[in-house]
Design an enzyme around this catalytic site. Structure first.
Site, mmCIF file in Angstrom:
data_model
loop_
_atom_site.group_PDB
_atom_site.id
_atom_site.type_symbol
_atom_site.label_atom_id
_atom_site.label_comp_id
_atom_site.label_asym_id
_atom_site.label_seq_id
_atom_site.Cartn_x
_atom_site.Cartn_y
_atom_site.Cartn_z
ATOM 1 N N GLU A 194 -2.489 18.145 -4.391
ATOM 2 C CA GLU A 194 -1.358 18.969 -3.930
ATOM 3 C C GLU A 194 -0.237 18.900 -4.963
ATOM 4 O O GLU A 194 -0.272 18.065 -5.860
ATOM 5 C CB GLU A 194 -0.866 18.461 -2.564
ATOM 6 C CG GLU A 194 -0.425 17.023 -2.620
ATOM 7 C CD GLU A 194 -0.181 16.395 -1.262
ATOM 8 O OE1 GLU A 194 -0.300 17.085 -0.249
ATOM 9 O OE2 GLU A 194 0.142 15.201 -1.237
ATOM 10 N N CYS A 217 -4.087 -26.675 -4.017
ATOM 11 C CA CYS A 217 -2.944 -27.600 -3.958
ATOM 12 C C CYS A 217 -2.335 -27.642 -2.556
ATOM 13 O O CYS A 217 -1.434 -28.426 -2.294
ATOM 14 C CB CYS A 217 -1.881 -27.210 -4.989
ATOM 15 S SG CYS A 217 -0.851 -25.819 -4.482
ATOM 16 N N HIS A 240 0.414 -2.359 -11.006
ATOM 17 C CA HIS A 240 0.718 -2.947 -9.683
ATOM 18 C C HIS A 240 -0.159 -4.135 -9.318
ATOM 19 O O HIS A 240 -0.208 -4.525 -8.156
ATOM 20 C CB HIS A 240 0.619 -1.860 -8.596
ATOM 21 C CG HIS A 240 1.688 -0.818 -8.713
ATOM 22 N ND1 HIS A 240 1.649 0.406 -8.074
ATOM 23 C CD2 HIS A 240 2.842 -0.804 -9.425
ATOM 24 C CE1 HIS A 240 2.723 1.108 -8.377
ATOM 25 N NE2 HIS A 240 3.461 0.407 -9.205
ATOM 26 N N ASP A 290 -7.491 -1.460 -7.069
ATOM 27 C CA ASP A 290 -8.838 -1.574 -6.508
ATOM 28 C C ASP A 290 -9.921 -2.028 -7.480
ATOM 29 O O ASP A 290 -11.038 -2.357 -7.065
ATOM 30 C CB ASP A 290 -9.258 -0.247 -5.842
ATOM 31 C CG ASP A 290 -9.175 0.957 -6.792
ATOM 32 O OD1 ASP A 290 -9.377 0.797 -8.002
ATOM 33 O OD2 ASP A 290 -8.914 2.080 -6.289
ATOM 34 N N GLN A 320 -1.917 2.691 -11.343
ATOM 35 C CA GLN A 320 -1.124 2.063 -10.284
ATOM 36 C C GLN A 320 -2.064 1.456 -9.249
ATOM 37 O O GLN A 320 -1.622 0.825 -8.301
ATOM 38 C CB GLN A 320 -0.257 3.113 -9.588
ATOM 39 C CG GLN A 320 0.728 3.802 -10.511
ATOM 40 C CD GLN A 320 1.326 5.032 -9.840
ATOM 41 O OE1 GLN A 320 2.268 4.942 -9.071
ATOM 42 N NE2 GLN A 320 0.771 6.188 -10.128
ATOM 43 N N ASN A 334 -4.077 16.980 -9.290
ATOM 44 C CA ASN A 334 -3.739 16.398 -7.984
ATOM 45 C C ASN A 334 -4.154 17.349 -6.864
ATOM 46 O O ASN A 334 -4.188 18.568 -7.058
ATOM 47 C CB ASN A 334 -2.223 16.137 -7.911
ATOM 48 C CG ASN A 334 -1.895 14.992 -6.971
ATOM 49 O OD1 ASN A 334 -2.197 13.849 -7.260
ATOM 50 N ND2 ASN A 334 -1.317 15.294 -5.828
ATOM 51 N N CYS A 364 -0.811 -18.496 -6.454
ATOM 52 C CA CYS A 364 -0.307 -19.637 -5.676
ATOM 53 C C CYS A 364 1.222 -19.551 -5.595
ATOM 54 O O CYS A 364 1.896 -19.379 -6.613
ATOM 55 C CB CYS A 364 -0.725 -20.936 -6.350
ATOM 56 S SG CYS A 364 0.023 -22.386 -5.581
HETATM 57 P P1 OAD Z 1 -0.216 8.096 -3.033
HETATM 58 O O1 OAD Z 1 -1.057 7.809 -1.830
HETATM 59 O O2 OAD Z 1 1.247 8.122 -2.865
HETATM 60 O O3 OAD Z 1 -0.625 9.517 -3.645
HETATM 61 C C1 OAD Z 1 -1.954 9.897 -3.843
HETATM 62 C C2 OAD Z 1 -1.959 11.317 -4.354
HETATM 63 O O4 OAD Z 1 -3.301 11.668 -4.647
HETATM 64 C C3 OAD Z 1 -1.430 12.363 -3.354
HETATM 65 O O5 OAD Z 1 -0.512 13.211 -4.021
HETATM 66 C C4 OAD Z 1 -2.685 13.112 -2.934
HETATM 67 O O6 OAD Z 1 -2.424 14.488 -2.690
HETATM 68 C C5 OAD Z 1 -3.557 12.976 -4.153
HETATM 69 N N1 OAD Z 1 -5.006 13.048 -3.897
HETATM 70 C C6 OAD Z 1 -5.693 12.701 -2.784
HETATM 71 N N2 OAD Z 1 -7.007 12.897 -2.947
HETATM 72 C C7 OAD Z 1 -7.174 13.365 -4.213
HETATM 73 C C8 OAD Z 1 -8.307 13.745 -5.001
HETATM 74 N N3 OAD Z 1 -9.543 13.682 -4.526
HETATM 75 N N4 OAD Z 1 -8.074 14.170 -6.275
HETATM 76 C C9 OAD Z 1 -6.823 14.248 -6.769
HETATM 77 N N5 OAD Z 1 -5.727 13.917 -6.062
HETATM 78 C C10 OAD Z 1 -5.882 13.456 -4.824
HETATM 79 O O7 OAD Z 1 -0.674 7.055 -4.156
HETATM 80 P P2 OAD Z 1 0.086 6.570 -5.472
HETATM 81 O O8 OAD Z 1 0.797 7.676 -6.131
HETATM 82 O O9 OAD Z 1 -0.928 5.810 -6.257
HETATM 83 O O10 OAD Z 1 1.983 0.589 -4.543
HETATM 84 O O11 OAD Z 1 1.124 5.553 -4.867
HETATM 85 C C11 OAD Z 1 1.915 4.783 -5.729
HETATM 86 C C12 OAD Z 1 2.085 3.395 -5.199
HETATM 87 O O12 OAD Z 1 2.631 3.440 -3.878
HETATM 88 C C13 OAD Z 1 0.810 2.605 -5.044
HETATM 89 O O13 OAD Z 1 0.407 1.967 -6.238
HETATM 90 C C14 OAD Z 1 1.146 1.614 -3.987
HETATM 91 C C15 OAD Z 1 1.895 2.521 -3.031
HETATM 92 O O14 OAD Z 1 2.686 1.927 -2.151
HETATM 93 C C16 OAD Z 1 1.881 -0.682 -4.089
HETATM 94 O O15 OAD Z 1 1.064 -1.038 -3.261
HETATM 95 C C17 OAD Z 1 2.832 -1.608 -4.697
#
Ligand code: OAD
Length: 247
Positions: free
Chosen positions: A218, A153, A122, A107, A104, A216, A130
């Site tokens: 948490e 453009c 994502h 980066d 997701q 994870n 564009c």
């Molecule tokens: P989140 O920021 O929602 O969740 C990140 C998770 O990683 C959390 O549950 C943290 O506890 C955990 N975490 C943090 N540090 C960690 C580590 N060192 N090792 C393991 N776990 C760790 O991110 P996503 O689930 O990726 O979408 O969020 C989903 C989508 O929501 C993203 O792709 C983005 C966002 O809005 C868009 O921008 C469209």
């Protein structure tokens, strides 16, 4: 489901015999590289939540503000390097006969670590689109010399990112669903598992008989559903799993 720090014997056995492995990652895998996550500590930018900025409506109302956020994120990301967790996932691509990384993250750190068999659900922060022609191009200018940036453009460019309320790229999500249906093991790393449809992939994998291991920092909404939930840092736990597989 069991909360443990070390992989259980059943998890090790599943990985040792796995022919087809899928890995789903979220922002947490990149946290140890210095990338701020979206939820939890450090998730805010100028007091905005991602859901307030990563939408077509936010961009329509204030493209400058949304681009400033992405410009900030791009500047943060530019010098960052893949961490130990990314590196293990890159080696896992070579270890298993069939493999797919579903991320997701936007980066680009998984590619930097060497992953090739992957889908970006994502989009990618280093690509722009564009608004008039729909053409997607690479763009690494950091900081941007003009906000919002424009296409040759003359039309405005937008980040090539899937925003809330927008559809995911058809091919990417179909490939991800197929991997969830077919994998023997799914690793779910560093995602809060609240954003759909990515959050449903571990559930689909489990329903189709895969052994699902969550890693994870948490507990998450899927912790009760998966086979094992390993609570800790991806950069510690993934190398530990890799070591266990060598023993
Ligand atoms: P989140 O920021 O929602 O969740 C990140 C998770 O990683 C959390 O549950 C943290 O506890 C955990 N975490 C943090 N540090 C960690 C580590 N060192 N090792 C393991 N776990 C760790 O991110 P996503 O689930 O990726 O979408 O969020 C989903 C989508 O929501 C993203 O792709 C983005 C966002 O809005 C868009 O921008 C469209």
């Amino acid at each position: 489901m069991v909360f443990v720090y070390r992989l259980m014997k059943a998890g090790k056995d599943a990985l040792v015999s796995a022919k087809n492995v899928a890995v789903l990652t979220g922002a947490g895998i990149s946290a140890e590289s210095g990338v701020p996550t979206f939820r939890g500590e450090g998730g805010l930018w100028r007091n905005f939540r991602a859901e307030e900025l990563a939408t077509p409506e936010a961009f329509e109302n204030n493209p400058k503000l949304v681009w400033e956020w992405y410009d900030w994120r791009r500047q943060l990301l530019k010098p960052l390097k893949p961490n130990k967790g990314h590196e293990v996932i890159a080696r896992f691509e070579k270890r298993f006969p069939e493999f797919l990384l579903i991320t997701q993250n936007v980066d680009g750190l998984h590619q930097k670590a060497g992953n090739k068999k992957m889908v970006e659900l994502h989009g990618n922060i280093w690509k722009v689109r564009c608004l008039k022609e729909g053409k997607v191009t690479d763009n690494f200018e950091t900081p941007l010399s003009k906000i919002p940036p424009s296409c040759e453009c003359g039309a405005m460019l937008r980040p090539h990112i899937v925003w809330f309320g927008e559809s995911l790229p058809y091919d990417a999500i179909q490939t991800a669903y197929r991997a969830a249906n077919e994998c023997d093991v799914m690793l779910v790393v560093g995602t809060s598992a609240v954003v759909q449809p990515a959050a449903s992939l571990p559930i689909i994998a489990k329903e189709h008989g895969a052994y699902v291991i969550e890693i994870n920092a948490e507990e998450t909404p899927i912790s009760d559903i998966v086979n094992e939930s390993l609570i800790g840092k991806a950069g510690d736990i993934l190398p530990e799993i890799e070591r266990l597989l060598e023993m």
